[in-house]
Design a protein around this motif. Structure first.
Motif, PDB file in Angstrom:
ATOM      1  N   SER A 120       0.847  -1.185   0.000  1.00  0.00           N
ATOM      2  CA  SER A 120       0.000   0.000   0.000  1.00  0.00           C
ATOM      3  C   SER A 120       0.885   1.238   0.000  1.00  0.00           C
ATOM      4  O   SER A 120       2.075   1.178   0.338  1.00  0.00           O
ATOM      5  CB  SER A 120      -0.924   0.004   1.214  1.00  0.00           C
ATOM      6  N   ARG A 121       0.310   2.374  -0.355  1.00  0.00           N
ATOM      7  CA  ARG A 121       1.118   3.583  -0.491  1.00  0.00           C
ATOM      8  C   ARG A 121       1.710   4.043   0.829  1.00  0.00           C
ATOM      9  O   ARG A 121       2.760   4.691   0.841  1.00  0.00           O
ATOM     10  CB  ARG A 121       0.279   4.689  -1.118  1.00  0.00           C
ATOM     11  N   ASP A 122       1.045   3.752   1.940  1.00  0.00           N
ATOM     12  CA  ASP A 122       1.609   4.145   3.233  1.00  0.00           C
ATOM     13  C   ASP A 122       2.597   3.118   3.774  1.00  0.00           C
ATOM     14  O   ASP A 122       3.171   3.304   4.849  1.00  0.00           O
ATOM     15  CB  ASP A 122       0.495   4.398   4.250  1.00  0.00           C
ATOM     16  N   GLY A 123       2.794   2.032   3.052  1.00  0.00           N
ATOM     17  CA  GLY A 123       3.759   1.026   3.455  1.00  0.00           C
ATOM     18  C   GLY A 123       3.351   0.177   4.639  1.00  0.00           C
ATOM     19  O   GLY A 123       4.173  -0.569   5.182  1.00  0.00           O
ATOM     20  N   GLN A 124       2.088   0.237   5.045  1.00  0.00           N
ATOM     21  CA  GLN A 124       1.633  -0.489   6.226  1.00  0.00           C
ATOM     22  C   GLN A 124       0.961  -1.818   5.901  1.00  0.00           C
ATOM     23  O   GLN A 124       0.776  -2.643   6.798  1.00  0.00           O
ATOM     24  CB  GLN A 124       0.657   0.383   7.022  1.00  0.00           C
ATOM     25  N   ARG A 125       0.620  -2.015   4.647  1.00  0.00           N
ATOM     26  CA  ARG A 125      -0.064  -3.243   4.258  1.00  0.00           C
ATOM     27  C   ARG A 125       0.512  -3.765   2.948  1.00  0.00           C
ATOM     28  O   ARG A 125       1.056  -3.003   2.151  1.00  0.00           O
ATOM     29  CB  ARG A 125      -1.570  -3.000   4.099  1.00  0.00           C
ATOM     30  N   VAL A 126       0.338  -5.052   2.756  1.00  0.00           N
ATOM     31  CA  VAL A 126       0.842  -5.677   1.535  1.00  0.00           C
ATOM     32  C   VAL A 126      -0.164  -6.715   1.059  1.00  0.00           C
ATOM     33  O   VAL A 126      -0.818  -7.383   1.873  1.00  0.00           O
ATOM     34  CB  VAL A 126       2.225  -6.342   1.779  1.00  0.00           C
ATOM     35  N   VAL A 127      -0.324  -6.805  -0.245  1.00  0.00           N
ATOM     36  CA  VAL A 127      -1.177  -7.833  -0.826  1.00  0.00           C
ATOM     37  C   VAL A 127      -0.325  -8.670  -1.767  1.00  0.00           C
ATOM     38  O   VAL A 127       0.554  -8.147  -2.478  1.00  0.00           O
ATOM     39  CB  VAL A 127      -2.397  -7.227  -1.554  1.00  0.00           C
ATOM     40  N   LEU A 128      -0.551  -9.969  -1.751  1.00  0.00           N
ATOM     41  CA  LEU A 128       0.219 -10.916  -2.552  1.00  0.00           C
ATOM     42  C   LEU A 128      -0.692 -11.592  -3.560  1.00  0.00           C
ATOM     43  O   LEU A 128      -1.866 -11.865  -3.275  1.00  0.00           O
ATOM     44  CB  LEU A 128       0.850 -11.995  -1.664  1.00  0.00           C
TER      45      LEU A 128
END
Length: 627
Positions: A157-165
């Motif tokens: 995510s743009r805020d670097g707090q989440r990721v999707v695979l």
């Protein structure tokens, strides 16, 4: 692969790809690394839904039974032992060993042994002077362990707090979207799709909205590639587009309020630019250029850069104001004046009913001097096409072109990547031929069911569609059905062979260019999607490989192949040539191109190949008019 024309004067060799099913699949592992503490945590992929549910379980079980049967003592009576390959039941030999001499009998037996071994990936018995081929990895016993996977995309995510695979099974039957609980170091599944045929990786775009909470993605879950939204912290999910068309090339606006995309919503062969408001779900068409268009949003989001082409004009760049219906301005002129001055034949898009249901879209090149009448065209509006009335005069010869790649669209209204064939078809039309170029079942652009119609049956549905094309030409284009030829390269070469071998009365002659003749010899990524692997599905390889039906050849055949082909190996044509020799077939020839790869590089090679194809058609189609 051997190279016979080299600077050294010696035969030089190079390593090339492996063959389908000959390497053990090795999946990815997924690690979470803390860049501050340097701690790493393995993420458990077994939490992905159905990852241990093998969709090929039944095929593997049958393969194990075959192997057990093959280990029975050799003293068992031959009539009670199971056949080593389904091809022995499917193939009908047109001559017996009693009809030939001892040397030919040995050659026939050896050829059958080689084909049987190839399909099962077992080395054939060979003389001590010859080296047996490397054997493929054995099938493992049934287990419930997770299948190997590929982690295709890791998107933060743009805020670097989440990721999707985005994760794909290596058998390409399953696709997952998942996020990661960064505090608990574990994978959290979001979406799961299974396709009993194969997952279409072309429509796997994925991204974040600006809220750092919602992802957008493409899915074929309803049979067509469409755009969806999904929350990563809840089950909230929303579909943005729908209909019998395909969405691709998605991009998010800077303010996060809109998504831009390309779709063939107005016609399967026309690709235009669209945008959709995320909040309201309201979509609007921006470009109306017709043909085929690819888009790039300008940094200030005031303009689209459009790569636009038509069926007779190669791609050029246009600037299109970001307003629906605005006038686009061309900014490049890369096509030569010499090309523009030539009177190219513009193909018409026509509809041919498919025996499997639905419509086969096709390009029709009609002789310019031929009388015309109005018929129903693909878009539903009156267009000029070759008339079917008996009063219009004598029938014409025809050529059917079969595009390659299988999963490719060629009957669109933009510039074809088959630019040489486009020019050749204009030449044929001026010489009095009608040319039909069909998007047979398995082609791109027409949804999931059209794409997967060939699963475990390459050369079956497509051949039915080619046969329907010949009938359509006879009924609608004043074509003499006994004067129709066929040609194509790669997958098109494969289908040309299947037509000549399995429907020997359908075409008067054919040219197979760089053809696949035995799918057990092609690559893994492409072939295993459609036919699985030969170790567990030999019946499918037998019914889909032209070499198994070579006995059916009755009409003239031209084979053309580059000897440096590292995609479809020259070996495919060599093995088929040997088979045709053993069968005593006549009226066939091979043109080999010592320095050429899959797509020729030398103009002299292209010229030689198309001269041979033209000679074939002029000899066996045009000349038959006087008979």
């Amino acid at each position: 692969m051997a190279s016979y024309v080299s600077e050294s004067g010696y035969v030089e060799t190079q390593q090339v790809r492996g063959k389908v099913g000959t390497s053990k699949p090795i999946g990815d592992e997924l690690l979470l690394l803390d860049v501050e503490t340097h701690e790493q945590h393995a993420l458990d992929l077994s939490v992905l839904p159905a990852i241990s549910d093998d969709p090929l379980r039944e095929l593997r079980a049958r393969a194990r039974e075959r192997r057990r049967a093959q280990t029975q003592p050799a003293t068992q009576p031959a009539e009670s032992r199971p056949a080593t390959r389904a091809a022995n039941h499917l193939r009908e030999e047109d001559e017996s060993e009693d009809d030939v001499g001892p040397a030919q009998q040995r050659a026939k037996r050896r050829q059958r042994a080689e084909r049987t071994a190839t399909a099962q990936q077992l080395p054939p018995e060979t003389p001590e002077s010859e080296s047996p081929p490397a054997s493929a990895p054995a099938e493992e016993e049934e287990s419930d362990k997770p299948r190997p996977v590929q982690v295709r995309d890791v998107v933060w995510s743009r805020d670097g707090q989440r990721v999707v695979l985005q994760v794909l099974s290596l058998d390409n039957k399953d696709r997952w979207l998942a996020t990661v609980d960064l505090a608990e170091h574990k994978l959290v599944p979001l979406e799961h799709w299974r396709d009993e045929a194969w997952i279409n990786e072309r429509f796997a775009e994925l991204g974040w909205l600006l809220d750092n909470e919602t992802i957008y993605f493409l899915s074929e879950e309803d049979g067509w590639s469409h755009l969806y939204l999904r929350s990563v912290s809840s089950d909230q999910r929303r579909r943005l587009t729908s209909g019998r068309y395909e969405v691709s090339d998605v991009s998010l606006s800077r303010d996060g309020q809109r998504l831009y995309y390309t779709a063939n919503a107005t016609h399967p062969g026309v690709y235009e630019a669209y945008r959709i408001e995320i909040a309201s779900g309201r979509s609007e068409q921006i470009s109306r250029l017709g043909g085929r268009n690819r888009i790039l949003l300008s940094p200030d989001e005031q303009t689209l850069l459009v790569q636009h082409s038509s069926s007779t004009r190669p791609p050029e760049l246009y600037l299109h104001p970001l307003r629906p219906g605005a006038e686009a301005r061309r900014v490049t002129s890369t096509t030569s004046d010499e090309f523009l001055r030539l009177p190219w034949v513009e193909p018409q898009i026509v509809e041919v009913p498919s025996p499997g249901g639905g419509t086969i879209y096709a390009r029709l090149y009609a002789p310019p001097e031929q009388p015309r009448t109005s018929v129903r065209a693909a878009a539903g509006s009156p267009r000029t096409a070759v008339g079917a009335s008996d009063a219009l005069g004598a029938t014409r010869p025809a050529v059917m072109f079969v595009h390659g790649a299988g999963y490719l669209q060629n009957a669109h209204q933009g510039w074809s990547t088959y630019e040489r064939e486009f020019m050749f078809h204009s030449l044929l039309a001026y010489r009095g031929y009608v040319v039909l170029d069909m998007d047979y079942r398995g082609s791109a652009g027409y949804g999931r069911d059209w794409r997967t119609a060939i699963y475990r049956d390459m050369g079956g549905p497509e051949l039915e569609d080619l046969e329907a094309g010949v009938r359509w030409l006879a009924d609608n284009a004043r074509v003499d059905p006994v004067r129709v030829g066929v040609y194509g390269g790669s997958y098109g070469g494969f289908l040309t062979l299947m037509a000549l071998f399995r429907k020997p009365e359908l075409f008067a002659c054919g040219a197979a260019l760089r053809p696949v003749t035995d799918w057990a010899h092609y690559n893994h990524g492409y072939t295993s999607n459609i036919l699985n692997v030969p170790q567990i599905d030999p019946e499918t390889y037998a019914r889909s490989s032209p070499i198994e039906f070579a006995a059916g050849l009755k009409r003239p055949l031209l084979l053309c192949h580059g000897m440096q082909d590292d995609n479809v190996f020259f070996q495919d044509t060599v093995r088929l040539a040997q088979r045709l020799i053993e069968l005593g077939k006549q009226d066939w020839e091979v043109a080999l191109y010592p320095v050429e790869p899959h797509g020729f590089r030398e103009p002299s090679s292209w010229l030689d190949e198309y001269r041979r194809i033209l000679k074939l058609f002029e000899t066996h189609l045009a000349a038959r008019a006087a008979e």
